[in-house]
Design an enzyme around this catalytic site. Structure first.
Site, PDB file in Angstrom:
ATOM      1  N   ASN A   1       0.779  -0.827  -0.032  1.00 21.74           N
ATOM      2  CA  ASN A   1      -0.260   0.569  -0.521  1.00 21.74           C
ATOM      3  C   ASN A   1       1.172   1.735   0.378  1.00 21.74           C
ATOM      4  OD1 ASN A   1      -2.180   2.160   0.214  1.00 21.74           O
ATOM      5  ND2 ASN A   1      -2.377   1.282   2.502  1.00 21.74           N
ATOM      6  N   TRP A   2       1.041   1.702  -0.978  1.00 23.81           N
ATOM      7  CA  TRP A   2       2.183   2.707  -1.318  1.00 23.81           C
ATOM      8  C   TRP A   2       1.810   3.878  -0.801  1.00 23.81           C
ATOM      9  CZ3 TRP A   2       4.172   3.099  -6.559  1.00 23.81           C
ATOM     10  CH2 TRP A   2       5.567   1.717  -6.821  1.00 23.81           C
ATOM     11  N   LYS A   3       0.486   4.112  -0.291  1.00 21.75           N
ATOM     12  CA  LYS A   3      -0.791   4.992  -0.389  1.00 21.75           C
ATOM     13  C   LYS A   3      -0.381   6.525  -1.129  1.00 21.75           C
ATOM     14  CE  LYS A   3      -0.364   3.278   4.282  1.00 21.75           C
ATOM     15  NZ  LYS A   3      -0.597   3.521   6.182  1.00 21.75           N
TER      16      LYS A   3
ATOM     17  N   HIS B   1      -9.929   0.808   4.351  1.00 25.94           N
ATOM     18  CA  HIS B   1      -8.549   1.382   4.687  1.00 25.94           C
ATOM     19  C   HIS B   1      -9.181   1.835   6.253  1.00 25.94           C
ATOM     20  CE1 HIS B   1      -4.681   2.770   5.848  1.00 25.94           C
ATOM     21  NE2 HIS B   1      -3.991   1.454   5.483  1.00 25.94           N
TER      22      HIS B   1
ATOM     23  N   GLU C   1      -7.544   4.289   7.503  1.00 25.23           N
ATOM     24  CA  GLU C   1      -7.296   6.213   6.662  1.00 25.23           C
ATOM     25  C   GLU C   1      -8.310   6.980   5.979  1.00 25.23           C
ATOM     26  OE1 GLU C   1      -3.432   5.807   5.215  1.00 25.23           O
ATOM     27  OE2 GLU C   1      -2.837   5.084   7.268  1.00 25.23           O
TER      28      GLU C   1
ATOM     29  N   GLU D   1      -5.888  -5.541  10.465  1.00 27.34           N
ATOM     30  CA  GLU D   1      -5.301  -4.498  10.386  1.00 27.34           C
ATOM     31  C   GLU D   1      -5.399  -3.708  11.447  1.00 27.34           C
ATOM     32  OE1 GLU D   1      -2.839  -1.862   7.589  1.00 27.34           O
ATOM     33  OE2 GLU D   1      -4.399  -1.052   7.092  1.00 27.34           O
TER      34      GLU D   1
ATOM     35  N   GLY E   1       1.984   2.054  10.991  1.00 24.54           N
ATOM     36  CA  GLY E   1       2.586   3.218  11.000  1.00 24.54           C
ATOM     37  C   GLY E   1       4.183   3.273  12.256  1.00 24.54           C
TER      38      GLY E   1
ATOM     39  N   SER F   1       2.708  -1.665  10.315  1.00 20.62           N
ATOM     40  CA  SER F   1       3.726  -2.151  10.879  1.00 20.62           C
ATOM     41  C   SER F   1       4.785  -3.098  10.783  1.00 20.62           C
ATOM     42  CB  SER F   1       3.800  -1.228  12.532  1.00 20.62           C
ATOM     43  OG  SER F   1       3.717  -0.421  12.278  1.00 20.62           O
TER      44      SER F   1
ATOM     45  N   GLY G   1       2.476  -1.463   4.110  1.00 17.01           N
ATOM     46  CA  GLY G   1       2.359   0.449   3.944  1.00 17.01           C
ATOM     47  C   GLY G   1       4.167   0.995   4.271  1.00 17.01           C
TER      48      GLY G   1
END
Ligand code: PGA
Length: 265
Positions: A8-10, A92, A94, A162, A168, A210, A231
């Protein structure tokens, strides 16, 4: 079943040039894998610039809730598919933090599946308590997000557990493989109640939060994860590629068979 490692490159990287460079490094490593599939989820604008390869597919990080219409700034499931994605991450944390409700996520899940995308659905609690009060939260997310999803579509479903508090950080911020294993069994029980035992066993349950080269192998072996969602470490080709190598080396089919009987109880 092959392990699935999702990147997941965000909202990274900034430029197409950097995206291509990172992608090509992973593509080379992916081509050498034997028991692992890789899904790279870049920002949607980069999708048409990247070519999937051996053991390597593309995914998007979101779609809109409608297939067509006057929705400035939105991207449809069909557009994502034509841009080269076979997968989409939905739910997700976020995006949930930006206000996405389970009802909205459910619309996206059904639309994505109808369009022929495979769905990587993320669920996880915001805070962990020792009494297991978070488990009904997980159940609620799964039930609402998967409402009216047909049994036929279950083959195109991947769940990622998750926990939000684990996202993170360094390897030490992650959940433990033991706790992941318990939670993934709980997730399978919820899926079994919804879709039946046999279909529930087909759904890969990944761990995310993480993941680093230091903890990846433990989640895949003692945690018995079907795969990982990575991530920030997916932006470092050397780190991500060593996670891929751990995945390819991990194998524990017999223990999965043991868990089948636990889910049945
Ligand atoms: P992380 O992100 O690996 O940086 O924790 C995972 C995710 O949020 O998808």
């Amino acid at each position: 079943m092959k392990k699935i490692i999702v990147a997941n490159w965000k909202m990274n990287p900034d430029t197409p040039r950097e995206a291509r460079r990172l992608f090509l490094k992973v593509k080379r490593a992916a081509s050498r894998l034997r028991r692992t599939s890789v899904v790279i989820c870049p920002p949607a604008v980069f999708l048409p610039l990247l070519r999937p390869g051996r053991n390597l597919a593309l995914g998007a990080q979101d779609i809109f809730t409608e297939l067509r219409g006057v929705y400035t700034g939105s991207i449809s499931a069909a557009q994502i598919k034509y841009a080269g994605a076979d997968y989409v991450i939905l739910g997700h944390s976020e995006r949930r933090q930006l206000g996405e409700t389970d009802e909205l996520i459910n619309r996206k899940v059904r639309l994505a599946l109808k369009t022929g995308l495979k769905v990587i659905l993320c669920v996880g609690e915001t805070t962990r308590d020792d009494r297991g009060d978070y488990l009904p939260i997980l159940r609620g997310m799964l039930e609402l997000d998967l409402e009216r999803v047909t049994r036929a579509a279950v083959r195109n479903l991947i769940i990622t557990y998750e926990p939000v508090w684990a996202i993170g950080g360094a390897a030490s911020s992650a959940d433990t493989p033991e706790s992941f294993l318990e939670n993934s069994l709980f997730i399978r029980k919820v899926l079994a109640a919804r879709f039946g035992q046999n279909l529930a066993m087909l759904v890969p349950v990944l761990y995310g939060g993480s993941v680093t080269p230091d903890n990846a192998a433990a989640f895949l072996t003692s945690g018995e994860a079907s795969g990982l969602l990575v991530g920030h470490e997916s932006l470092r080709a050397d780190h991500f590629n060593s996670i891929l190598r751990f995945a390819d080396a991990s194998h524990h089919d017999s223990r999965l068979a043991n868990n089948r009987s636990i889910v049945k109880k």
